[in-house]
Design a protein around this motif. Structure first.
Motif, PDB file in Angstrom:
ATOM      1  N   MET A 104      70.738  16.270  30.977  1.00 32.66           N
ATOM      2  CA  MET A 104      70.047  16.813  32.155  1.00 32.66           C
ATOM      3  C   MET A 104      68.894  17.704  31.703  1.00 32.66           C
ATOM      4  N   PRO A 105      67.719  17.625  32.354  1.00 35.01           N
ATOM      5  CA  PRO A 105      66.613  18.501  31.977  1.00 35.01           C
ATOM      6  C   PRO A 105      66.976  19.972  32.148  1.00 35.01           C
ATOM      7  N   LYS A 106      66.290  20.815  31.397  1.00 33.32           N
ATOM      8  CA  LYS A 106      66.517  22.260  31.464  1.00 33.32           C
ATOM      9  C   LYS A 106      65.182  22.964  31.716  1.00 33.32           C
ATOM     10  N   LEU A 107      65.190  23.894  32.657  1.00 34.45           N
ATOM     11  CA  LEU A 107      64.004  24.675  32.987  1.00 34.45           C
ATOM     12  C   LEU A 107      64.270  26.144  32.714  1.00 34.45           C
ATOM     13  N   TYR A 108      63.468  26.740  31.847  1.00 35.21           N
ATOM     14  CA  TYR A 108      63.498  28.188  31.635  1.00 35.21           C
ATOM     15  C   TYR A 108      62.640  28.780  32.746  1.00 35.21           C
ATOM     16  N   ASP A 109      63.274  29.551  33.616  1.00 37.21           N
ATOM     17  CA  ASP A 109      62.766  29.786  34.956  1.00 37.21           C
ATOM     18  C   ASP A 109      62.782  31.268  35.310  1.00 37.21           C
ATOM     19  N   CYS A 110      61.944  31.639  36.268  1.00 32.86           N
ATOM     20  CA  CYS A 110      61.970  32.982  36.858  1.00 32.86           C
ATOM     21  C   CYS A 110      61.624  32.835  38.329  1.00 32.86           C
ATOM     22  N   ASP A 111      62.431  33.415  39.199  1.00 30.98           N
ATOM     23  CA  ASP A 111      62.268  33.133  40.620  1.00 30.98           C
ATOM     24  C   ASP A 111      60.974  33.682  41.198  1.00 30.98           C
ATOM     25  N   ILE A 112      60.370  34.702  40.592  1.00 32.24           N
ATOM     26  CA  ILE A 112      59.134  35.259  41.131  1.00 32.24           C
ATOM     27  C   ILE A 112      57.885  34.693  40.466  1.00 32.24           C
ATOM     28  N   SER A 113      58.058  33.802  39.513  1.00 31.77           N
ATOM     29  CA  SER A 113      56.911  33.188  38.835  1.00 31.77           C
ATOM     30  C   SER A 113      56.415  31.987  39.617  1.00 31.77           C
ATOM     31  N   GLY A 114      55.151  32.029  40.027  1.00 31.24           N
ATOM     32  CA  GLY A 114      54.571  30.879  40.697  1.00 31.24           C
ATOM     33  C   GLY A 114      54.481  29.666  39.794  1.00 31.24           C
ATOM     34  N   SER A 115      54.272  29.885  38.506  1.00 32.13           N
ATOM     35  CA  SER A 115      54.180  28.771  37.562  1.00 32.13           C
ATOM     36  C   SER A 115      55.527  28.066  37.420  1.00 32.13           C
ATOM     37  N   CYS A 116      56.604  28.831  37.361  1.00 29.96           N
ATOM     38  CA  CYS A 116      57.935  28.224  37.335  1.00 29.96           C
ATOM     39  C   CYS A 116      58.250  27.537  38.657  1.00 29.96           C
ATOM     40  N   TYR A 117      57.815  28.146  39.735  1.00 31.53           N
ATOM     41  CA  TYR A 117      58.050  27.576  41.055  1.00 31.53           C
ATOM     42  C   TYR A 117      57.410  26.197  41.203  1.00 31.53           C
ATOM     43  N   LYS A 118      56.237  25.997  40.600  1.00 28.97           N
ATOM     44  CA  LYS A 118      55.617  24.666  40.642  1.00 28.97           C
ATOM     45  C   LYS A 118      56.613  23.605  40.184  1.00 28.97           C
ATOM     46  N   ILE A 119      57.339  23.911  39.122  1.00 28.26           N
ATOM     47  CA  ILE A 119      58.256  22.929  38.551  1.00 28.26           C
ATOM     48  C   ILE A 119      59.502  22.804  39.423  1.00 28.26           C
ATOM     49  N   ARG A 120      60.063  23.916  39.867  1.00 34.19           N
ATOM     50  CA  ARG A 120      61.218  23.862  40.778  1.00 34.19           C
ATOM     51  C   ARG A 120      60.891  23.052  42.023  1.00 34.19           C
ATOM     52  N   LEU A 121      59.740  23.329  42.604  1.00 31.15           N
ATOM     53  CA  LEU A 121      59.327  22.652  43.826  1.00 31.15           C
ATOM     54  C   LEU A 121      59.204  21.149  43.601  1.00 31.15           C
ATOM     55  N   PHE A 122      58.530  20.758  42.534  1.00 31.54           N
ATOM     56  CA  PHE A 122      58.308  19.340  42.287  1.00 31.54           C
ATOM     57  C   PHE A 122      59.611  18.612  41.968  1.00 31.54           C
ATOM     58  N   LEU A 123      60.457  19.243  41.165  1.00 35.08           N
ATOM     59  CA  LEU A 123      61.752  18.630  40.869  1.00 35.08           C
ATOM     60  C   LEU A 123      62.564  18.438  42.144  1.00 35.08           C
ATOM     61  N   ASN A 124      62.514  19.415  43.037  1.00 37.47           N
ATOM     62  CA  ASN A 124      63.269  19.298  44.287  1.00 37.47           C
ATOM     63  C   ASN A 124      62.693  18.201  45.177  1.00 37.47           C
ATOM     64  N   ILE A 125      61.379  18.107  45.247  1.00 39.85           N
ATOM     65  CA  ILE A 125      60.747  17.049  46.042  1.00 39.85           C
ATOM     66  C   ILE A 125      61.174  15.674  45.532  1.00 39.85           C
ATOM     67  N   LEU A 126      61.258  15.536  44.219  1.00 39.62           N
ATOM     68  CA  LEU A 126      61.644  14.259  43.623  1.00 39.62           C
ATOM     69  C   LEU A 126      63.163  14.049  43.588  1.00 39.62           C
ATOM     70  N   GLY A 127      63.926  15.099  43.888  1.00 38.71           N
ATOM     71  CA  GLY A 127      65.378  14.983  43.860  1.00 38.71           C
ATOM     72  C   GLY A 127      65.946  14.909  42.454  1.00 38.71           C
ATOM     73  N   VAL A 128      65.292  15.602  41.509  1.00 41.24           N
ATOM     74  CA  VAL A 128      65.729  15.581  40.109  1.00 41.24           C
ATOM     75  C   VAL A 128      66.636  16.789  39.849  1.00 41.24           C
ATOM     76  N   ALA A 129      67.853  16.541  39.410  1.00 38.81           N
ATOM     77  CA  ALA A 129      68.773  17.627  39.054  1.00 38.81           C
ATOM     78  C   ALA A 129      68.388  18.201  37.698  1.00 38.81           C
ATOM     79  N   TYR A 130      68.591  19.504  37.524  1.00 39.31           N
ATOM     80  CA  TYR A 130      68.246  20.160  36.263  1.00 39.31           C
ATOM     81  C   TYR A 130      69.080  21.413  36.105  1.00 39.31           C
ATOM     82  N   ASP A 131      69.168  21.880  34.883  1.00 38.18           N
ATOM     83  CA  ASP A 131      69.793  23.168  34.599  1.00 38.18           C
ATOM     84  C   ASP A 131      68.709  24.233  34.536  1.00 38.18           C
TER      85      ASP A 131
END
Length: 202
Positions: free
Chosen positions: A1-28
């Motif tokens: 499963m893909p892994k995202l090093y993430d921060c909830d207040i980062s807009g740059s991280c949010y780009k990836i969270r948003l796109f993964l969710n739109i595509l329905g891709v599960a990730y850690d």
């Protein structure tokens, strides 16, 4: 499963969270304490010497830079190829906005760092840079729904978060009616998720 090093207040991280969710891709998700600069510590510098997030891992692949990650995710996980088509013309049109999303729009991101986290940056210069790019975007969106191809692409994902968060950097978007309408269209996309500072559509 893909892994995202993430921060909830980062807009740059949010780009990836948003796109993964739109595509329905599960990730850690691995939470990174951006405020206390955890991404600048040795373990994270070993993952990305630039000391930035997001970082994305998929099998043996590790990528830095939100725009590069968007290209990869679109190429691997969007079977329809709607978000980053394979033809050179579409790719070129989208890539110019990927550059804008990681370049000029980041004036608004930096202004937010000044306002929210008291970073010692030139706020007046950042506001001028942000307003310049938002005027260009507003003019560009005058007769179109999305930045390119008349449908949402990763161009829109790349430019969306820090545009939508501009108010947190003290930037008034009220003069940019086309940009505001575009923000609302993005919020209505299937699979859209909010982040702190970007609520769901009204």
């Amino acid at each position: 499963m893909p892994k995202l090093y993430d921060c909830d207040i980062s807009g740059s991280c949010y780009k990836i969270r948003l796109f993964l969710n739109i595509l329905g891709v599960a990730y850690d998700a691995v939470a990174v304490d951006f405020v206390n600069k955890e991404h600048k510590t040795s373990p994270y510098l070993a993952l990305n010497p630039f000391g930035e997030i997001p970082i994305f891992e998929d099998g043996e692949l590790r990528l830095r830079d939100a725009q590069a990650i968007l290209v990869y995710v679109a190429g691997k996980y969007d079977k329809t190829r709607q978000w980053f088509p394979e033809d050179a013309t579409s790719q070129g049109k989208i890539a110019q906005w990927l550059s804008t999303g990681g370049g000029e729009v980041m004036n608004a991101a930096a202004a937010r760092l000044v306002k929210v986290l008291s970073y010692p940056l030139d706020l007046e210069k950042l506001h001028a840079g942000a307003n310049r790019v938002f005027k260009i975007m507003d003019d560009h969106l005058a007769h179109r729904q999305f930045l390119e191809l008349d449908r949402p692409t990763i161009a829109d994902i790349a430019c969306f978060p820090y545009t939508a968060l501009a108010g947190e950097g003290g930037i008034d978007l009220s003069a940019y009616k086309n940009v505001l309408a575009w923000i609302e269209r993005i919020k209505r996309l299937p699979g859209f998720i909010p982040m702190p500072g970007i609520p769901v559509a009204a």
